[in-house]
Design a protein around this motif. Structure first.
Motif, PDB file in Angstrom:
ATOM      1  N   ILE A  31       0.837  -1.198   0.000  1.00 27.62           N
ATOM      2  CA  ILE A  31       0.000   0.000   0.000  1.00 27.62           C
ATOM      3  C   ILE A  31       0.876   1.254   0.000  1.00 27.62           C
ATOM      4  N   ASP A  32       0.477   2.211  -0.813  1.00 28.00           N
ATOM      5  CA  ASP A  32       1.196   3.482  -0.869  1.00 28.00           C
ATOM      6  C   ASP A  32       0.628   4.403   0.207  1.00 28.00           C
ATOM      7  N   SER A  34       1.850   7.282   1.125  1.00 34.50           N
ATOM      8  CA  SER A  34       2.170   8.688   0.926  1.00 34.50           C
ATOM      9  C   SER A  34       0.929   9.516   0.615  1.00 34.50           C
ATOM     10  N   SER A  35      -0.140   8.875   0.146  1.00 37.74           N
ATOM     11  CA  SER A  35      -1.357   9.611  -0.172  1.00 37.74           C
ATOM     12  C   SER A  35      -2.281   9.738   1.032  1.00 37.74           C
TER      13      SER A  35
END
Length: 74
Positions: A31-32, A34-35
């Protein structure tokens, strides 16, 4: 680019018919994050406001309202 030792080792395991360790990796590792955003001041205030002002949908509240309605109609 060069391939790392760890990646070479994983590829060798797969070639030899062993389980690829990447399969066992948790889905959360991909999962990213940073968002992801933190709540704003307005969001915190709104959640505090809603915390103590929820509708009472418990069994007893519904039961006593219904029993009061029945006694009223009799």
């Amino acid at each position: 680019m060069a391939t790392s030792k760890a990646k070479k080792k994983r590829q060798k395991l797969v070639r030899e018919g062993r389980l690829n360790p990447e399969i066992k990796r948790s889905p959360f590792a991909l999962i990213d994050l940073s968002s992801k955003q933190t709540k704003t001041k307005k969001g915190y205030l709104y959640s505090r406001k809603k915390k103590n002002h929820q509708e009472d949908d418990s069994f007893f509240a519904v039961f006593f309202k219904f029993s009061h309605f029945i006694h009223k109609t009799l």
